[in-house]
Design an enzyme around this catalytic site. Structure first.
Site, PDB file in Angstrom:
ATOM      1  N   GLU A   1      -4.161  66.831  48.240  1.00 14.24           N
ATOM      2  CA  GLU A   1      -3.523  65.502  48.233  1.00 14.24           C
ATOM      3  C   GLU A   1      -2.010  65.605  48.344  1.00 14.24           C
ATOM      4  O   GLU A   1      -1.369  64.755  48.972  1.00 14.24           O
ATOM      5  CB  GLU A   1      -3.929  64.726  46.979  1.00 14.24           C
TER       6      GLU A   1
ATOM      7  N   HIS B   1      -1.098  65.886  52.021  1.00 15.52           N
ATOM      8  CA  HIS B   1      -1.004  64.559  52.634  1.00 15.52           C
ATOM      9  C   HIS B   1       0.295  63.863  52.237  1.00 15.52           C
ATOM     10  O   HIS B   1       1.010  63.308  53.079  1.00 15.52           O
ATOM     11  CB  HIS B   1      -2.159  63.659  52.182  1.00 15.52           C
TER      12      HIS B   1
END
Length: 194
Positions: free
Chosen positions: A68, A71
């Site tokens: 994550e 990203h």
């Protein structure tokens, strides 16, 4: 997903833990303990098996967090504000305040998480042979984490929303047609098909 407890902030991004995360942590720890009981047998005492299983489950969630973060950091580089990263029952999610303004930026953001997972998988699996001469327990842990990161990367690249692969499809169609809406329609269609 703003629910949960904020643990810390990474590069200005609040990291949150949703209460459901504890359920998956418990389930993952139990699954790892069973796997280690089979693969390691009497190498470790009962408490040691549970400790290694818990450590593996926690490191798996560190892998999800790094996915994550991949990203998120690329999104920030594309000018997108990331509101938070939340770990929950199904893994993790980075919440953004708006979409990338360009199809190429959206593509880079979508690919960043799986790329992090793939690099982690290769690094962990590459370390197994060297560490196996010193510790069977650590070698088994690296194998488990490496394989799970590989699965995380490959599963996320399935071409349907809400997976990263669906975001890749959306960005590619958007780039080819010039229509963000058309990209969303195609990616939604792929997701329904999957």
């Amino acid at each position: 997903m703003r629910e949960g407890w904020q643990l810390l902030t990474i590069r200005g991004i609040p990291l949150r833990i949703h209460p459901t995360w504890f359920l998956i942590l418990f389930a993952a720890t139990m699954a790892f303990e069973r796997q280690y009981r089979i693969s390691l047998g009497a190498t470790l005492p009962e408490g040691g098996l549970w400790a290694v299983a818990l450590a593996t489950a926690l490191l798996l969630f560190v892998s999800v967090l790094l996915h994550e973060l991949g990203h998120s950091l690329v999104a920030i580089a594309q000018g997108v504000k990331v509101s938070s990263i939340t770990l929950f029952l199904l893994g993790g999610v980075a919440s953004v305040e708006q979409e990338c303004p360009t199809a190429l930026g959206a593509l880079l953001v979508a690919l960043a998480g799986p790329a992090v997972s793939l690099v982690l998988a290769m690094a962990l699996l590459a370390g197994v042979h060297g560490i196996s001469h010193h510790s069977a327990v650590l070698a088994e842990m690296l194998t488990q984490l490496g394989m799970l990161n590989l699965v995380l990367a490959l599963f996320n690249m399935l071409p349907g929303l809400p997976l990263d692969g669906g975001l890749v499809v959306k960005a590619l169609v958007w780039q080819m047609t010039g229509s963000r809406r058309r990209g969303l329609e195609v990616a939604n269609g792929c997701g329904r098909f999957l």
